[in-house]
Structure formats: C-alpha cells, structure tokens
Design a protein around this motif. Sequence first.
Motif, short mmCIF file in Angstrom:
data_model
loop_
_atom_site.label_atom_id
_atom_site.label_comp_id
_atom_site.label_asym_id
_atom_site.label_seq_id
_atom_site.Cartn_x
_atom_site.Cartn_y
_atom_site.Cartn_z
N LEU A 220 -5.55 2.96 -18.52
CA LEU A 220 -4.82 2.09 -17.56
C LEU A 220 -5.93 2.68 -16.35
N SER A 221 -5.09 2.19 -15.04
CA SER A 221 -4.70 2.99 -13.73
C SER A 221 -3.59 2.43 -13.10
N SER A 222 -3.01 2.65 -12.46
CA SER A 222 -2.20 2.37 -10.96
C SER A 222 -2.77 3.43 -10.25
N ALA A 223 -1.73 3.26 -8.49
CA ALA A 223 -2.24 2.72 -7.72
C ALA A 223 -2.73 4.60 -7.34
N HIS A 224 -1.74 5.36 -8.33
CA HIS A 224 -2.43 6.88 -7.97
C HIS A 224 -3.02 7.59 -9.26
N ARG A 225 -2.83 6.99 -11.02
CA ARG A 225 -3.46 7.91 -11.51
C ARG A 225 -4.08 7.06 -13.06
N MET A 278 0.89 0.00 -16.76
CA MET A 278 1.38 0.81 -16.10
C MET A 278 1.28 0.34 -14.94
N MET A 279 2.61 0.04 -14.42
CA MET A 279 3.20 -0.39 -13.17
C MET A 279 2.99 0.88 -12.35
N PRO A 280 2.37 0.43 -10.38
CA PRO A 280 2.35 0.98 -10.16
C PRO A 280 3.54 2.13 -9.74
N ASP A 281 4.69 2.06 -10.08
CA ASP A 281 5.76 2.88 -10.24
C ASP A 281 5.61 3.81 -11.27
N GLY A 282 4.45 3.49 -12.57
CA GLY A 282 4.53 5.08 -13.15
C GLY A 282 5.07 4.92 -14.29
N GLU A 283 6.10 3.26 -14.59
CA GLU A 283 6.47 2.54 -15.46
C GLU A 283 5.40 2.47 -16.59
N VAL A 326 2.32 -8.86 -23.07
CA VAL A 326 1.78 -8.23 -21.61
C VAL A 326 0.05 -8.04 -22.38
N VAL A 327 -0.51 -8.54 -20.52
CA VAL A 327 -1.88 -9.14 -20.32
C VAL A 327 -2.19 -8.43 -19.39
N GLY A 328 -1.58 -7.80 -19.05
CA GLY A 328 -1.95 -6.76 -17.51
C GLY A 328 -1.21 -6.76 -16.27
N SER A 329 -1.33 -5.96 -15.26
CA SER A 329 -0.59 -5.97 -14.01
C SER A 329 -1.56 -6.53 -12.72
N ASP A 330 -0.02 -7.03 -12.11
CA ASP A 330 -1.27 -7.85 -10.84
C ASP A 330 0.09 -6.88 -9.86
N GLU A 331 -0.83 -6.38 -9.32
CA GLU A 331 -0.36 -5.67 -8.50
C GLU A 331 1.28 -4.79 -8.53
N ASP A 332 2.35 -5.07 -8.46
CA ASP A 332 3.91 -4.84 -8.77
C ASP A 332 4.18 -5.52 -9.54
N ALA A 333 3.74 -6.52 -10.38
CA ALA A 333 3.89 -7.68 -11.60
C ALA A 333 3.70 -7.69 -12.53
N LEU A 334 4.53 -7.57 -13.52
CA LEU A 334 3.99 -7.24 -15.08
C LEU A 334 3.09 -8.62 -15.82
#
Length: 352
Positions: A220-225, A278-283, A326-334
């Motif tokens: 998975l990828s987030s904004a920073h990792r 994986m959410m933008p805040d790392g959760e 869980v299907v995925g993430s959309d910016e800061d939304a699960l």
Amino acid sequence: MFDLAARLPGVGRLCAAFALTVNVAMPNDGTPRLSPVSHRTLPLGTLEHAPIPKWSSGLLFSLRSLSEAADQRPNLVAYRTDGSVVARVRVWFPDTFRLWLNDAAASREGDVLAAVGVAQSVSGEFAGFLALMSPAGAISRVIRTEPFEGSAMTFAPDRTIWVLGLQTGADRSLRRAPEHMIVQQYDARGLLLRQLLPRSEFNCGNWHPAHQQGGRAWILSSAHRIGILTSPACPEWLELSFDGSVLGRWKVHGMPHAAGPSQELDGESRRLLTGVVMMPDGEVYASFAGRRDQQRLFRLRRELGRWEPVPTADLEGRGLPSFSWVVGSDEDALVYGSRGKQLQLVWARLAP
C-alpha cells in the motif's frame, strides 16, 4: 517464446473521483467508531468478476483472477462510482495458454492504469509481467519481470510503481526458490529502479512472505511511505520510504484470518483477510470475513503487534449501510463496501 508486448484495445474515459463523506467519531476509549454516512449504490451486476473490488485513485477495479485461451471475456474492468465503465480490457498475449491477473491500480493523476500477473505459454513457460495501460485501458507497455512474479502492486505519490512478489524454483517450488528480493520499484515508464527486502529476512519456513495461498499479502502507499503486510504464513507490517529505506517493521500476532473456516487460534475462529488500507495519518485498518455476528473491521496496533476490533455492529440499527469489507482509501477517507441486494460504497472520514 511467447510475446508479452501485445497491445490491446480499451474503451471509455477516466473520470474524477466521486466525493462522499462519512464521519468517524472517536469515543472516550480512543477506539474509532463509524457514525452517520452517505454512500453510493451500484447494481450487483456491475462487478463482473471479483466478489471484492478494489478502489484505486477514483476507480473501482474488478479482476478475473484466472483466464484461459478459450475464454474471450475481459479480465480487468474499471468502473466509475456510478457503475459506468471506464476501461474493459482482456489482458492477454500471443501464445498464451493461461493467465493469472493478481492486482491492478491507477496512478494518483489517473493517467496510467497498471496490472501485475503471471502468464503461462502453450509450451508451459511461466512469465511474470507488469502491464501499463492508458486511462481507457489500451495497453501501452508490458514489462516482462521473470523470474519475479508480482502478486500485489500500488502507485506511490511520486509516480513510482511498487510491486510485491516472489520467485519460484524448479517445478515452481517455493521451497527450492533461490534467494531473491520480494519488492520491485519501477518508474512511471516501467524502468526497474530498485529491488528490496531479501526473502531470507522473513521467518516463513517453506512459505513465502508474498505468497497468496491461505490469504494474500498487501502493498500500500500513503502520502509519505509504503506499507507492506506480509502473508498469513509469517505476518509482519513493514514501512518503507520512497527511496527504499526501511522505516520500521513489526511482527503481527493473532491475525483473525484462516485458510479454512473451521480452524481456530487460541480458542477464536480465524477469518480471511479481505482488505487493508493505510490512511494518510499512518493508521492501518483491515477487514476480515466472518459470521454475521463477528467483528469485521480492525485497526492495527503496531506497538502491540495485534489487530484491535472497531465497532460496526450498530450501523444497521441506526439505519446505516452495514460494513462488509475495506475497499480502499480516497485521500483522507476510508472506503468500505456494504453488500446486500445491491452493492453500496461508503466513504468514511477519520476524526481526531
């Protein structure tokens, strides 16, 4: 040797992501809880292949995991949130006998679609591939990755493509596979940049950290990792920087998954992992298939190495879409799916 560089036609145009919001309140005990929602409903017939779709950069992907030469149907379909088709593709190559399509994703900008899988030729050869496509699904380039075979993939914000996978030995044996890296990083044109994480660094015995038997592994990828959840045979959570540095790794114990529904672990039924985000805040959140009365949504507690249940049982009682996976993430939304007579997609924002 069969040609993996064939080009295929596609249809449709890529559209922007559909914006919906859900608030997730944080109760006094710190556990996230799903609260009032808005959602999008799709006909069940929309998803032609996979029972569990994947959300990536504004598109809903449905994959046919196994295709054979006699089956001319598409094996990759990308949808908008209104159920209309953006791309309908039959990923296939000359002299192919059988093809496994393992994962697909879209770039953050929506200008590139990609898929990873394995093709078997009529003469019995196996070759892993990474296929790059236009927004309409026309294949523009195919990278033959053998002996590496990708099982999961993601786009990073810097447009690099990250593929998690494996290499087999004689007779496609995992036990006899030579030492190899389990992650490959490509640029947006398909040029291999790095190979990372030796298999020998994972305590999997005769299994493999990226093998899909008994439950798949995820990247998975987030904004920073980049985040990696290895297979159920030896579950770990790893985080990498975009230059390939390992930022952290944690053993995960007591995962509520199983290869079979009757297995138990420490007196608890083990359930199949159906989605990770994986959410933008790392959760990190994951869904697990289970009986209707069982918990389905969990949050990863890295420091404890375990999954913590997130309450979802009260949603239907409040007239809200039930939680399925869980299907995925959309910016800061699960983004999660709710399956009943119709498929519903729900966007959930996480409040502090």
